[in-house]
Design an enzyme around this catalytic site. Sequence first.
Site, PDB file in Angstrom:
ATOM      1  N   ASP B 348     -52.409  27.759  44.291  1.00  0.00           N
ATOM      2  CA  ASP B 348     -53.161  28.970  44.025  1.00  0.00           C
ATOM      3  C   ASP B 348     -52.183  29.971  43.406  1.00  0.00           C
ATOM      4  O   ASP B 348     -50.977  29.760  43.437  1.00  0.00           O
ATOM      5  CB  ASP B 348     -53.682  29.484  45.369  1.00  0.00           C
ATOM      6  N   LYS B 349     -52.679  31.024  42.818  1.00  0.00           N
ATOM      7  CA  LYS B 349     -51.751  31.986  42.252  1.00  0.00           C
ATOM      8  C   LYS B 349     -51.550  33.193  43.166  1.00  0.00           C
ATOM      9  O   LYS B 349     -50.458  33.411  43.691  1.00  0.00           O
ATOM     10  CB  LYS B 349     -52.249  32.457  40.879  1.00  0.00           C
ATOM     11  N   GLU B 452     -56.278  48.725  44.231  1.00  0.00           N
ATOM     12  CA  GLU B 452     -56.845  50.037  44.525  1.00  0.00           C
ATOM     13  C   GLU B 452     -55.935  50.825  45.444  1.00  0.00           C
ATOM     14  O   GLU B 452     -55.698  51.998  45.248  1.00  0.00           O
ATOM     15  CB  GLU B 452     -58.210  49.870  45.190  1.00  0.00           C
ATOM     16  N   LYS B 516     -62.903  53.639  36.037  1.00  0.00           N
ATOM     17  CA  LYS B 516     -61.699  52.867  35.729  1.00  0.00           C
ATOM     18  C   LYS B 516     -62.118  51.421  35.535  1.00  0.00           C
ATOM     19  O   LYS B 516     -63.078  50.953  36.157  1.00  0.00           O
ATOM     20  CB  LYS B 516     -60.652  52.995  36.841  1.00  0.00           C
ATOM     21  N   THR B 630     -56.389  28.765  39.426  1.00  0.00           N
ATOM     22  CA  THR B 630     -56.609  30.145  39.801  1.00  0.00           C
ATOM     23  C   THR B 630     -57.969  30.621  39.317  1.00  0.00           C
ATOM     24  O   THR B 630     -58.510  30.101  38.352  1.00  0.00           O
ATOM     25  CB  THR B 630     -55.496  31.046  39.240  1.00  0.00           C
ATOM     26  N   LYS B 724     -61.728  23.967  42.258  1.00  0.00           N
ATOM     27  CA  LYS B 724     -60.357  23.652  42.650  1.00  0.00           C
ATOM     28  C   LYS B 724     -60.332  22.316  43.389  1.00  0.00           C
ATOM     29  O   LYS B 724     -59.498  21.451  43.127  1.00  0.00           O
ATOM     30  CB  LYS B 724     -59.808  24.748  43.571  1.00  0.00           C
ATOM     31  N   ASP B 744     -53.441  30.431  49.957  1.00  0.00           N
ATOM     32  CA  ASP B 744     -53.415  31.348  51.084  1.00  0.00           C
ATOM     33  C   ASP B 744     -54.774  31.910  51.447  1.00  0.00           C
ATOM     34  O   ASP B 744     -54.936  32.473  52.507  1.00  0.00           O
ATOM     35  CB  ASP B 744     -52.467  32.512  50.798  1.00  0.00           C
TER      36      ASP B 744
END
Lengths: 353, 1086
Positions: B348-349, B452, B516, B630, B724, B744
């Site tokens: 995973d990234k 954030e 944003k 990812t 994945k 994770d």
Amino acid sequence: MTWSATARGAHQPDNTAFTQQRLPAWQPLLSASIALPLFFCAGLAFIGLGLGLFYSSNGIKELEYDYTGNPGTGNCSACALADQYRAPPLRCSCAWYFSLPELFPGPVYLYYELTNFYQNNRRYSVSRDDTQLSGLPSALRHPANECAPYQRRASGLPIAPCGAIANSLFNDSFSLWHQRQPGGPYVEVPLDRTGIAWWTDCHVKFRNPPLVNGSLALAFHGTAPPPNWPRPVYELSPDPNNTGFINQDFVVWMRTAALPTFRKLYARIRQGNYSTGLPRGSYIVNITYNYPVRAFGGHKLIVFSNISWMGGKNPFLGIAYLVVGSLCILMGFVMLVVYIRYQDQNDEDEDEE
Amino acid sequence: MSLVESQSEDRQSEEQVRYLQANGRELNSKFGYPNNTIKTSRYSVLNFLPLNLFEQFQRLANAYFLILLFLQLIPQISSLAWYTTVIPLMVVLSVTAVKDAIDDMVKWLPGPLADMLLLSSSEPCGLTYIETAELDGPKITEPGLLPLHFSSGKVRCESPNNKLDKFTGILTYKGKNYTLDHDKLLLRGCIIRNTDWCYGLVIYTGPDTKLMQNCGKSTFKRTHMDRLLNILVLWIFLFLGSMCFILAIGHGIWENKKGYYFQDFLPWKEHVSSSVVSAVLIFWSYFIILNTMVPISLYVSVEIIRWGNSYYINWDRKMFYAPKNTPAQARTTTLNEELGQVKYVFSDKTGTLTQNIMVFNKCSINGIFYGGVYDKKGRRVEVSEETEKVDFSYNKLADPKFSFYDKTLVEAVKKGDCSVHLFFLSLSLCHTVMSEEKVEGKLIYQAQSPDEGALVTAARNFGFVFRSRTSEMITVVEMGETKVYQLLAILDFNNVRKRMSVIVRTPEDRVMLFCKGADTILSQLLHPSCRSLRDVTMEHLDDFAIEGLRTLMVAYRELDNAFFQAWSKKHSVACLSLENREDKMSDVYEEMEKDLMLLGATAIEDKLQDGVPETITTLNKAKIKMWVLTGDKQETAVNIAYACNIFGDEMDGMFIVEGKNDETVRQELRYRWENFHTFLGNLKCGCVLVLQAYALEGNLELELLRTACMCKGVICCRMTPLQKAQVVELVKRYKKVVTLAIGDGANDVSMIKAAHIGVGISGQEGMQAMLNSDYTFSQFHCLRRLLLVHGRWSYNRMCKFLSYFFYKNFAFTLVHFWYAFFSGFSAQTVYDTWFITFYNLVYTSLPVLGLSLFDQDVNETWSLRFPELYDPGQHNLYFNKKEFVKCLVHGIYSSLVLFFIPMGTIHNSVRSDGKEISDYQSFSLIVQTALLCVVTMQIALDTTYWTMISHIFTWGSLGFYFCILFFLYSDGLCLMFPDVFQFLGKAMNTLNLPQMWLIIVLIVVLCILPMIGYQFLKPLFWPIMDRIHLCMRHSLSPPTRTKLKHASSRRSAYAFSHKQGFGALITSGKAMKDKVFKRNSSPFKK
């Protein structure tokens, strides 16, 4: 990134050589300087040892005679014919004549050898009751099941000693006669029939049941001898220290052989004039031929042998050492050649680089 | 599977829907829900013995020995004393039982809490921040604000399941139905923040809780070695059967030719009418004797070894992560040697390669670039420890951990630069962060996404402190002055919009929209008047991207009050619509988010974990292929990949497959594939393939795999968790290699479960990945140690163990086979029964255990320095079918030597006192002593790492054998049990024979010297062995590692948090009333 010192210790693994797999260790490496000399040294040592063994075995004299009595092989054939059928055989005697041109150096041992006799057959070798043989009175009258079918007689009497091994006790007997001069009288050579079994066997492992009223016969009261036996166990020998379960012939027989061809010690010749060996002259071995072997294609042999520091004649070990020693040296050379060529190749590679 | 789980599953199959009533003890007790005690352990004191025995006999090997035991009880067949099988079986069973008991005792027990429905809390506006750190990441929830003492409330909800992100139910209270979803469920193991108290209704208890439902491992992973062992055991069975068959035929012939005539002395048994019957019986007798070919202790020894090697992982201090106080943990103790065979790593990234810690690094406000660090001469410098930080002491509410290096920005703020103020104001308003202020002035932010959090923290330090919020108000301290903004709407983030906005009414009664979002999107929505500013800002954004920073654009719009009112109505309608609500909502949002005035852009650094590039370089050298899977978009993934050294310097090819449908993807893949062959040829290893998720959707599996496996690395972007797992499955299916997945987050669970080995990083994103993994640790760089050190050692040890174990049992057992030819095929054993009993258990077990727990061919420094040494494991060179056949041949050779040398020597042989030594017992003793010397020498030869313990185990076992010998053959014991201990006086009479020692020396030399020769010559022909030898020779002085240069990071723009935001929840104070259905925001629905 703050953390307290106590918290740090909470889960941190111990720093020991064991947990961190850092135990001090010796890491030997099989390099050419170890492997090659090892081969050569082992080879040389083996060849030396092999020569010694070979010569010491070769120095031993052996004299053997097959008295099975297959037709046309001496005077035991008559007995052999009589024994064509089943046991118990007739009482039959025959003799083996031989002469020694020179002294047969002593101490001389007399063996009998049986071939094709499978004492190592599992069913045969378990057919005994060691508890009974250790002289336990209760076991005497209640032989173990392993002894079947030689556990009890048809009459229900327990067999002592029970089992197939005891039942098949070798019962030929030999006497040795010596004629010093041709035409002279034959003198019986004394055969020492004691001290032929292992000390531990006839003193610890095999024991007679406790005497009843001072009599061994009464101790065996209520038991029957094995079917093949002409007389009960307490009459194996007139010598009270060599009869019953501790009779040495019996003890020797009960120590079963590992291979289907085996020798067992019959007597030692070490008394009187014969302590230095058998002098030259003519000899007769008188054989009481009882034991049937022809039915299963077995042979009976009688063997005189003397002994070296290594024991009896057996060239096998000496030859094996010589062969292995030579092979070691041969392999050593092969490895040396391979190693040198590999080294050269490596050097070339390095040069190229 | 444990009994508890299966019970609860049984119940589940019956229970479709769960009904319960608040305070309704009577109603609830009818359903028999479990109480809240959790039994993670399998056994109790009482049921341990029967249950454990039952489980153990389910194993094939143990059942086999039980059958053997019954065979031995048949007197016609029995060829060995009963205790030869019973004692080993007992020992094996008790060792396994002890291990199971210990395993059971260390099970982890969580705190006493149940899954409950949150009804109300201390927070007036009802927002509760829940840190479900252990499970599925943080969330904010808002309880239904129901009366505290409601007793008529009834809940109907789904039956217990293990889906953490899913819960559906209906609460009926006073005739009204309320929909329940997973946001309202407080899970066992979660922590509630900023809330003093709360009321809840317990829904699931004890074993039904989501946590417990997740604890059970759904799949039992088996290693390649297990499968190989099963095949080999089958082979051995066949071999055993054929040997028994040969011997039975031999017996039949023997009985016919010899035994029949030998009946004078040895009559046939009662039931044996012919040699054929006898042969049938002897088949089974030999089956019993030769059973040691399939050693009973094999499986238990394998388990012990894996267990021990797992503990080394737990104990490794170099895999301990001090800042979090977490050691590495092997959660599965059955996969160790597979760690030494890994060929593919799927990673995973976020959170795995990166720390998932975001740091506000640079910004561009109104066309001015801030955040660069310059020295006095105006040259740009790298940030280091000595670089002077900006002083935020003027701001009492500043976060002391925040550091920034560019003073000009603070000066701009102090000067009162209008655009700078507006910029930070927008950052402090436009977010979904929750604040907690337990001590006056000490604010703690709880952010859903770390991005954030970083932005709000930055605004806080520069003087625009977001202090608190309710569903209608946001309190901001602007340069020391407290202002309250009325929150009118949150236009929430999602992955399509890639932006979020808030609409607030300022204290000055202006209606403002702050927005944003991703630059690619936002730059399209700007007011035409900002075009020149946009161009400047875009240039800055490009600079940020080159540095690999994650960027966001910030803009605002002043709204006309009437316009807003009109829009608000549309918004309410859209909110209430039942069909296509989401589409309608985004249409409404789009209407609002246009003609924006650009304020600037932010740049956030996504920090890589320590040692990631070095680790990946090492793994690459070990020929382990690294696939990054990812959910991020391509640019981010590629740039992280650059930073992580997945693209090494020497790698020139990066192939991006961009097709959006089957045909284009297929063409691209074909083209790449041909390219590899025509142009690159042997350069093929130097390429990295970049894939989009589309490539997986079509029917292209084989083409994809063919091309992908040519590459050194593969990067798959935009992957859903399911995809994945699909990628992992794909490689597993078509390549016979070991795969490892590391991740994770909850979205990595499926991948972790799918791979042969699953590794969980215990980090930011909760514990779900960890709960489903086989190994866990805190830092990605531990993977290097796990594979190259622990994995390699475990594999080597296991292979050495297996080779030796099979060898020693073949050498031991096959002697019986040769003896059969000389004992009338009568199932006569060569050894004394006690030797057979103890051989595997006592005499040879410790040395081989020592070997497989302590041996190391090269030390860890060398393992890490020469990753090439990992190669043999990947091809399983140290133990495979070929090696097994070698063991067999070696065993046959040894058994021949072991039988025929003593046989030749004792044949008609006598001692120096004339008494014969050719008896069976002497022969047994000679052969068994020689055997033990040979196997001890063999293990001494195999041992490369002689610790004190190895010496004690190896030589101690041999010495122990002689002690046991004198004990078993002692007078006392034999006289007590003459039938059981028949070898009286054996040791005394035989051990003093010169023949005996000459035989042993000869046998040892014959068996061991060829092996020494083989070991000496092997490295000459097998370079990897040569390398190992080289390392061993220099084991004391490995040269110091030159530090890998940090590859220049080239990462590009990135936008926002991964998840849909909480906007709806925050504003739901009012929105909730109208809203009946609220969509689940699932991290799985990217």
